[in-house]
Structures are given as structure tokens and as C-alpha cells.
Scaffold this active site. Structure first.
Site, PDB file in Angstrom:
ATOM      1  N   SER A 187       0.795  -1.064   0.012  1.00  0.00           N
ATOM      2  CA  SER A 187      -0.142  -0.191   0.122  1.00  0.00           C
ATOM      3  C   SER A 187       0.862   1.303  -0.009  1.00  0.00           C
ATOM      4  O   SER A 187       0.250   2.151  -0.559  1.00  0.00           O
ATOM      5  CB  SER A 187      -0.946   0.015   1.131  1.00  0.00           C
ATOM      6  OG  SER A 187      -0.373  -0.091   2.357  1.00  0.00           O
ATOM      7  N   HIS A 215      -5.483  -2.934  -2.421  1.00  0.00           N
ATOM      8  CA  HIS A 215      -5.024  -2.164  -3.403  1.00  0.00           C
ATOM      9  C   HIS A 215      -4.875  -2.705  -4.827  1.00  0.00           C
ATOM     10  O   HIS A 215      -4.665  -2.135  -5.741  1.00  0.00           O
ATOM     11  CB  HIS A 215      -3.925  -1.411  -3.337  1.00  0.00           C
ATOM     12  CG  HIS A 215      -3.892  -0.326  -2.120  1.00  0.00           C
ATOM     13  ND1 HIS A 215      -4.338   0.846  -2.605  1.00  0.00           N
ATOM     14  CD2 HIS A 215      -3.468  -0.158  -0.742  1.00  0.00           C
ATOM     15  CE1 HIS A 215      -4.442   1.585  -1.417  1.00  0.00           C
ATOM     16  NE2 HIS A 215      -4.112   1.017  -0.421  1.00  0.00           N
ATOM     17  N   LYS A 246     -12.097   1.118  -1.432  1.00  0.00           N
ATOM     18  CA  LYS A 246     -10.842   1.843  -2.389  1.00  0.00           C
ATOM     19  C   LYS A 246     -11.554   1.847  -3.678  1.00  0.00           C
ATOM     20  O   LYS A 246     -12.569   2.676  -3.912  1.00  0.00           O
ATOM     21  CB  LYS A 246      -9.575   1.019  -2.247  1.00  0.00           C
ATOM     22  CG  LYS A 246      -9.184   1.380  -0.764  1.00  0.00           C
ATOM     23  CD  LYS A 246      -7.797   0.784  -0.550  1.00  0.00           C
ATOM     24  CE  LYS A 246      -7.538   1.169   0.959  1.00  0.00           C
ATOM     25  NZ  LYS A 246      -6.576   0.284   1.518  1.00  0.00           N
TER      26      LYS A 246
END
Ligand SMILES: *Cc1c(COP(=O)(O)O)cnc(C)c1O
Length: 398
Positions: A187, A215, A246
């Protein structure tokens, strides 16, 4: 007694300020996007995890509004106590299709999924072997488990160092279960875990593999389904974590794996057992998000076009992007004070790009972390590059 607490807090905070580690969250005054109003100033936002622009996707907003009308604003209970609506079930079935796994269980966040799943699966007599750059929520989950895990006892391997991992595995044969755990995409560095090598070592030394794809979700693999798909390792990764906070644009986390894993976590995953279910608007928006990812390749295509453009141009300017391979693009600074200064100067020049310092990254390895997204226009990126060039020269970085 209260005064003592206040004094202690003041001392601690003063110390953070002295070390340039003190955080002040900036205030967003517009919806997330490529350009935002932040602390009263219009800036290009290079610090958001809204990779695909789904935070403001019209279909997802509509789904959320309709869910509020039909279901209300809250789930009213913990999942197993009566808080599971048919839409929660539908979301998990869709995610299991998306991930090509037997089952998926949704948690309130990626953080909750890590801190709930790891201790539910790994217990006394087991060992957890971690990459040294794993995310804080993995570390917390590991600490809550009864397993051996400590760096001081030699169970943390150097970042992506497969020889080191193998050396550790060789001396872990006496544990009941061995688990290797890694971020899929790191990350703070933006590099990708060597998952094929990790899986091969796990198979050789009878270990299980857990990968945190926070991610990689919506970024890598078929339809953005993560690193297992990216590397063609279907069926060979035991536990996959994804985030819905995200690229998916809302909030939540999930565990993808076997039906038995899901059943176990329903019974033993503490955030699942003791914290209330997602509100209907969140769930409905997420169902729409999975549909969008499965059917519309455009956002991912734009994300990667922008990523290539952004990285190439930063490198041309002479910045050190730390070997990152994904949209996460760190710019190496080193000193904490310098990173904070650079963030401030960039902001003055119309760019929001966060300085990342200890404890998020090791001391002395401060950086500015940037993330291009699908919603940045070419002009957004060009304006940001101009600001980076100006401030980079001013600070002697390029
Ligand atoms: C952001 C992140 C999480 C936490 O996900 P949330 O859904 O935001 O709680 C977990 N792991 C990694 C690697 C992350 O980057």
C-alpha cells in the site's frame, strides 16, 4: 486524574509535532474526484483511493437512494442476530462469482476483515510468516491471534525476499499450521507481491496462503478481481481479502475462499459476530459496483492509461518512484520534515499529494504518495506534473 491524562496527551502530541509526525486531516468540501475543493482551495487530488471514480457513479448513487426508500437507513442488528437482509446475501453471491471462489463473507471494512479473520484461523501452536511491509490491519490481526508471529523470533521476512521466506519455512515444520501472509499490492510502495513464488513455497512446505488485495481490488486481474487472477493462481490461494472501500468506492471488506472458511468466520469472526451489519444503501451501491466492474472495462482501462502517463512523466522529470508497478506511485523523499514541506508546497501550487511518514512507513523513508485514477483528465495530470516539477526543483529533489 483527568488532568494527568490531559498532561500526558499534550506531551505526546508535542513530541509528535517535534518529530514532524503530527497529522492534521484536510477537509474535503466537495465530492471525491480528480479535482476537489479541499481546505477552501481547488486542487488536483492525487491522494484518493477512488481508483475507478465509483464514489460518484450515477448507477451506484441511484441504487443507494432506492435502497434507502425500500429498506431504510440501517440494518438494525449484527449480521447473525437478524441484520442480514437478502441484499447482503446477494452481494456475497455476486462477489463469489467475481472472485471465482466458493464463497465470500463481507465485513464492515477491510481492517475488520483482517483483524477478524486472522485470529479466527490461526491459533496457539500455529505460526504466521509475514512480509515486513504488510499493512497495519494485518499486523493487528496477527497480534490478536494465538500464533507465533514475532519479528524478534524470526517470523517476518524481508520485503519480497523469497530466500528469506524459504529459510523461515524450513524451520517451521513443527507448527500445526503455517500461514504465509502478504499484501497483494503493497500500500505504501505500490509494488506487487511475488505471489506465484509464495504459492510454490507454500505448496512445498505445506503452508497456507493469505493475500490482502486491498489495493489490487478493482485494479489488477480479470475485471479487477485481484492478484490471484492477475497471476492465474485460481484455487491455490487459501484466503483472499478484498476491500470495498477503495476502488469499489463505498465501504467494506470481504474474505473470499472456501464454503467452510465462510462458515467458520460466521461462527468465529469477531467483527462479524459483534458489530452491526452494513446499512442497505452501502450494500445496494456495492451490488451495483460489482455489476459495473464485471461489465464495463472502461474505468480500469482509463486508470491504467493514466497510471502509465503519470509514472512515465514523473520518471522523466527525474523523481524516484521506488519501483512501484501499480497506480500507487510513491515519490521518495527520506526526511519526514522534507516530506511535510513538500506536501505543503504542492498544495500551494494546486495539488493535494499526501506526505507519508512513520509509523505508516519506516522512519527516514518518508515519501509523497500519489495515485492517479480513472477520473483524472489529461489536464489534471499535466497541471499536477507542472507543480511537481516546480516544487521538486525548489527542494533539490530533481
Ligand atoms: C486500506 C487497506 C486495508 C483496509 O481496508 P478498509 O476497507 O479501508 O478498512 C487493508 N489492507 C490494506 C493492504 C489496505 O491498504
Amino acid at each position: 486524574m483527568n488532568q494527568t491524562l490531559q498532561n500526558w496527551l499534550q506531551e505526546q502530541l508535542d513530541e509528535l509535532k517535534r518529530q514532524h509526525l503530527y497529522k492534521v486531516p484536510p477537509i474535503l468540501q466537495s465530492a471525491p474526484g480528480g479535482r476537489v475543493l479541499l481546505n477552501g482551495k481547488e486542487v488536483v487530488n492525487m491522494s484518493s483511493n477512488n481508483y475507478l471514480g465509483l464514489c460518484t457513479h450515477p448507477r451506484m448513487k441511484q441504487a443507494a437512494i432506492e435502497a434507502v426508500e425500500k429498506w431504510g437507513v440501517g440494518a438494525g442488528a449484527v449480521r447473525w442476530i437478524g441484520g442480514t437482509m437478502s441484499i447482503h446475501d446477494e452481494l456475497e453471491q455476486k462477489l463469489a462469482q467475481f472472485k471465482k471462489t466458493e464463497a465470500v463473507l463481507v465485513f464492515q471494512s477491510g481492517f475488520a476483515a483482517n483483524s477478524g479473520t486472522i485470529p479466527a484461523v490461526m491459533q496457539e501452536g500455529d505460526v504466521i510468516i509475514s512480509d515486513e511491509l504488510n499493512h497495519a490491519s494485518i499486523i493487528d490481526g496477527v497480534r490478536l491471534s494465538g500464533a507465533a508471529y514475532k519479528k524478534s523470533e524470526g517470523y517476518v521476512y524481508r520485503h519480497k525476499d523469497m530466500n528469506h521466506l524459504e529459510a523461515i519455512l524450513k524451520r517451521c515444520g513443527h507448527f500445526k499450521k503455517r500461514m504465509i501472509i502478504t499484501d497483494g499490492v503493497f500500500s505504501m510502495d505500490g509494488d506487487i507481491a511475488p505471489l506465484p513464488d509464495i504459492v510454490a513455497l507454500a505448496e512445498k512446505y505445506d503452508a497456507l496462503v493469505m493475500v490482502d488485495d486491498a489495493h489490487a481490488s478493482g485494479v489488477l486481474g480479470e475485471h479487477g478481481s485481484g492478484t490471484t487472477s492477475h497471476f492465474g493462481l485460481y484455487g491455490r490461494v487459501d484466503i483472499q481479502l478484498g476491500t470495498l472501500s477503495k476502488a469499489f468506492g463505498v465501504i467494506g471488506g470481504y474474505i473470499a475462499g472456501s464454503r467452510l472458511l465462510k462458515e467458520w468466520l460466521i461462527n468465529r469472526g469477531r467483527p462479524y459476530l459483534f458489530s452491526t451489519a452494513h446499512p442497505p444503501a452501502v450494500v445496494a451501491a456495492l451490488i451495483a459496483a460489482v455489476d459495473i466492474l464485471m461489465t464495463d472495462p472502461e474505468p480500469m482501462k482509463r486508470l491504467w492509461e493514466n497510471t502509465r502517463y503519470w509514472k512515465e512523466n514523473l520518471q522523466k522529470l527525474g523523481f524516484d518512484t521506488m519501483g512501484s508497478e501499480t497506480p500507487i506511485t510513491p515519490i521518495y523523499i527520506g526526511e519526514e520534515e522534507k516530506a511535510q514541506k513538500m506536501q505543503q508546497r504542492l498544495f500551494e501550487e494546486g495539488v493535494f499529494a499526501l506526505g507519508i511518514v512513520y509509523p505508516t512507513v519506516p522512519r527516514g523513508k518518508a515519501r509523497i504518495r500519489t495515485m492517479p485514477s480513472a477520473v483524472h483528465t489529461r489536464k489534471d495530470l499535466d497541471d499536477a506534473l507542472e507543480a511537481f516539477a516546480k516544487v521538486g526543483k525548489e527542494m533539490g529533489l530533481i
